[in-house]
Design an enzyme around this catalytic site. Structure first.
Site, PDB file in Angstrom:
ATOM      1  N   LYS A 472      14.527  59.935  25.072  1.00 25.98           N
ATOM      2  CA  LYS A 472      14.618  59.477  23.036  1.00 25.98           C
ATOM      3  C   LYS A 472      16.060  58.892  22.638  1.00 25.98           C
ATOM      4  O   LYS A 472      17.087  58.340  23.487  1.00 25.98           O
ATOM      5  CB  LYS A 472      14.285  61.223  22.618  1.00 25.98           C
ATOM      6  N   TYR A 699      42.141  45.816   6.742  1.00 20.81           N
ATOM      7  CA  TYR A 699      41.883  46.548   5.475  1.00 20.81           C
ATOM      8  C   TYR A 699      43.243  47.838   4.899  1.00 20.81           C
ATOM      9  O   TYR A 699      43.179  48.612   5.710  1.00 20.81           O
ATOM     10  CB  TYR A 699      41.261  47.271   5.206  1.00 20.81           C
TER      11      TYR A 699
END
Length: 804
Positions: A472, A699
């Site tokens: 999965k 940033y």
């Protein structure tokens, strides 16, 4: 100076930890290890073995240099001396084909009883053998080494290093035949390996081998264990019966009829298995034990690279060798890629085969015909000259460059492409053109490691216990059908996915294993019937959905379901109060067939919660016993996850569910040592900047430099799965073996690291994690767990699969 050597290093790129390393600077026709001494010195290596003419030792002021006339014979002498320290049985294997398989299978067969040291991969050369023997230590009880030669004079050196007590010669074929006058000379050279063995195992059906051994009067003291299909022998093979996926082999040994079954049907595997059978009989194993272990033999992985190609193609790069024997192996791997019906092989000239060209390419044409690829693209003047021998769709070019000029005319799309070429043809240029143009961040997945981990967990189980492999969430970030296909090949019993669309993708890629879907969604139940998948049923609502879907399917087929019990996880599942009603409903719904009853352990990896786990197991046993008593047919049970397999062997029941352990993350240090790393996440340096103290990076000016610094921008960011909180010094990445901290915020598509003091350039590789320890540290620094790191990797991160 007293220096302790624990590792002999010949490849500077493989240095992990300098402590205890001696670098042996080998000089070959293509490379010179002396060129990398300065680099290794800067990485901390302080002991070097060099040729006498090396003159730059003064640059490494506190290093020790051992000067020898030639480093290769010196390496071999060191290994031979090391071997003489250990008085243990050693099996030596040689031959033209099957050495690695026989070695690996003997390891599988004997390692449950003895601590075995063996050649890694195909380390059978003049360099590989000494590195293999160097692994021996006082804990080993048996050695198994393979030896290969390409010219006269080599085997005597390998014999002195291995010093075997038992020998196996598999066969003699055409590999490396160009340097021998004839096959008899080749046999005589290989026989030098067994000069001092006590017993030699071989097949007398190879007449050249049999005549050579029987006429050799130099070694009358060697006992012979002979097996044959046509002559009187120590082990006389009476019959082989090849069926669907297995072969029964019957023989006569010491007047007794004996039989084994192996899970293979090809002729090469049968022959390799008989060599192993003979060895097991020779060393005294009981017939019952031999039978059980032979039936459990696992395929030996091959070294190939598989990655996503352009236009939904799968690209298989097997340009490591070009001999005729490995061609069949590569074509078999190509055939196993069931996600595409169309298959192309790009094949170069095969060199050094020892055969005349017409005979060689006639045989290759036969191999292709037997394996049925859709088309052949031949590259090289030799293969082109025999184009008429090939009966499939075919195209030929004199050189790789010639083909590349026409590559766009082939419109490669929705197909599997095998690149099989000698190194001199530079097929990496073709690979570059056919790869999907993804960005430079790569998740490298080692399929052989996953296979190893599967075998490790299988070794902890009873033979009757099945394995459900969890694929999965994109196989924990490692891939979808690529992982499932490998697990199917290595005989996992079940696969488990989270949602139906994951299962549909596997079915469309040719995966035929049973698939359990853990989160069936309303409206998707028609897919279960259409694609042969099996839903988890965890409530009366999902039970009704399954019943309704089966009733309205328009077929008489029963829908297989898996019943989930909630024993303490409190996420999904029926409780104890539901058991009686559940039994009643199941008894009245003949449209369903219960394949398994299972539950989920909430804290199986924790000693602190051991009592809680035991309580869960007890509840599961009692509740499932009640359901089983009411069922008119057998039903499997499973509760153990990866962490529980080793810790709670009493709760194996009929099946276990293997998840994160499959991908190389163990529950504790002891288990971790048994597992192999399956994933490496790496990127590249896009740009390097030289900034001043006080400059800011990224940033919000959060990365404030405290000193003049060298800053590298890396092509990976939070859109790739690197969490923003990993920035500002919290996370680190490895550049040339040294850790470099992240500076400033992690950006969407990139991040910046401080490589001050690290000799690096733009385009160099940068590693985020490459083993379980670094993965665990990465997860810790991201304030999460390895599961989330792996499953959080973006789909745009290119997955490259290595099969060794």
């Amino acid at each position: 100076m007293d220096l302790s050597v624990t590792q002999l290093l010949i490849d500077s790129r493989t240095l992990a930890e300098p402590e205890g390393v001696m670098f042996v600077a080998l000089k070959t026709a293509n490379n010179d290890g002396h060129r990398f001494i300065k680099e290794l010195y800067e990485k901390g290596v302080r002991l070097f073995m060099v040729n006498n003419e090396f003159e730059d030792a003064t640059l490494c002021v506190d290093a020790t240099f051992i000067r020898v006339p030639d480093t290769l014979p010196a390496l071999q002498l060191i290994a031979a001396r090391h071997r003489r320290q250990f008085d243990i049985p050693v099996i030596a294997i040689t031959g033209s084909n099957g050495k690695t398989i026989v070695k690996e299978w003997l390891y599988q067969l004997i390692s449950p009883d003895k601590n075995v040291v063996k050649s890694p991969l195909s380390y059978n050369s003049q360099v590989g053998v000494p590195l293999s023997v160097w692994q021996m230590d006082s804990t080993h009880q048996l050695g198994i080494f393979e030896a290969g030669i390409s010219q006269p004079g080599e085997m005597e050196k390998l014999k002195n290093i291995i010093s075997p007590t038992l020998g196996i010669i598999t066969n003699i074929g055409e590999a490396h035949g160009a340097n021998f006058n004839d096959i008899r000379e080749k046999i005589r050279e290989k026989m030098k390996l067994f000069k001092n063995v006590r017993t030699l195992i071989y097949c007398s059906d190879y007449e050249d081998i049999d005549e050579s051994i029987q006429s050799d009067e130099a070694h009358p003291e060697i006992k012979l264990f002979i097996w044959s299909r046509s002559k009187d022998a120590t082990l006389r093979i009476a019959k082989t019966l090849q069926g669907a996926g297995s072969t029964i082999i019957s023989g006569l040994f010491k007047g007794e009829e004996i039989t084994i079954t192996i899970p293979f049907t090809d002729d090469a595997s049968i022959e390799n298995a008989i060599h192993c059978w003979a060895c097991m009989l020779l060393v005294g194993y009981e017939h019952t034990t031999i039978g059980e272990r032979m039936n459990a033999l696992q395929p030996v992985a091959m070294r190939m690279e598989m990655l996503k190609g352009i236009n939904n193609c799968t690209l298989i790069n097997d340009s490591y060798n070009s001999d005729i024997n490995s061609l069949s192996v590569a074509l078999n791997f190509l055939h196993r890629q069931q996600q595409h019906s169309r298959k192309t092989i790009v094949l170069s000239d095969i060199t050094q085969s020892g055969k005349n060209e017409k005979e060689l390419y006639s045989k290759i044409a036969g191999i292709l015909k037997a394996n049925l690829p859709t088309r052949l693209i031949g590259i090289g003047k030799a293969i082109s000259a025999y184009a008429d021998l090939f009966s499939l769709e075919k195209y030929f070019f004199n050189s790789t460059e010639d083909f590349l000029q026409h590559i766009n005319e082939f419109n490669f799309r929705d197909e599997a492409i095998l690149l099989k070429g000698a190194r001199s043809f530079q097929f990496e240029k073709i690979s570059k053109e056919l790869q999907e143009k993804a960005h430079e961040t790569v998740m490298l997945i080692k399929l052989s490691a996953i296979a190893h981990n599967l075998r490790y967990y299988r070794s902890l189980l009873k033979p009757s216990t099945k394995i459900m492999a969890m694929v999965k969430a994109f196989s924990y970030g490692s891939g979808s059908f690529e992982i499932a296909n490998m697990l199917q090949f290595h005989r996992a019993d079940y696969l488990a996915v989270a949602y139906p669309d994951e299962g549909v993708e596997l079915r469309n890629a040719g995966i035929s294993l049973p698939i359990m879907v853990m989160n069936p969604e309303p409206g998707s139940y028609d897919l279960f019937i259409k694609y042969g998948m099996e839903p988890e049923v965890y409530s009366f609502r999902t039970l009704k959905l399954a019943v309704d879907a089966a009733i309205h399917s328009g077929t008489d087929k029963k829908m297989p379901v898996h019943i989930k019990l909630d024993t303490g996880m409190h996420r999904l599942g029926f409780g104890e109060e539901d058991i009686d009603q559940l039994i009643s409903v199941l008894s009245q719904t003949p449209q369903l067939v219960v394949k398994s009853i299972f539950s989920h352990l909430a804290a199986s990896g924790s000693d602190t919660h051991k009592d809680f786990t035991l309580e869960q197991i007890d509840k599961f046993t009692r509740w499932s016993d009640k359901i089983l008593a009411a069922m008119p047919y057998p039903v499997m049970r499973h509760i153990l996850n990866s962490a529980g397999i080793a810790r709670y062997p009493q709760a194996q029941f009929d099946m276990v569910r293997l998840g994160i352990g499959l991908y190389g993350v163990g529950n504790n240090a002891t288990e971790q040592r048994k597992l192999e790393n399956a994933g490496t996440l790496k990127s590249v340096i896009s740009q390097i900047m030289y900034l001043k103290k006080g400059d800011t990076v990224g940033y919000n000016q959060r990365g404030v430099l405290q000193t003049d610094s060298t800053i590298a921008t890396i092509a990976i960011g939070y859109a790739d799965g690197i969490r923003r909180e990993y920035g500002n010094g919290k996370g680190k990445m490895k550049v040339h073996g040294k850790l470099a901290p992240i500076v400033g915020d992690v950006c969407m598509d990139m991040l910046m690291i401080d490589i001050t003091g690290i000799d690096a350039k733009e385009g160099d590789e940068v590693i985020l994690f490459d083993d379980p320890t670094s993965l665990l540290q990465t997860a810790k620094d991201m304030n999460t767990i390895p599961y989330e790191v792996l499953t959080g990797l973006s789909g745009r991160v290119k997955r490259v699969y290595v099969h060794e």
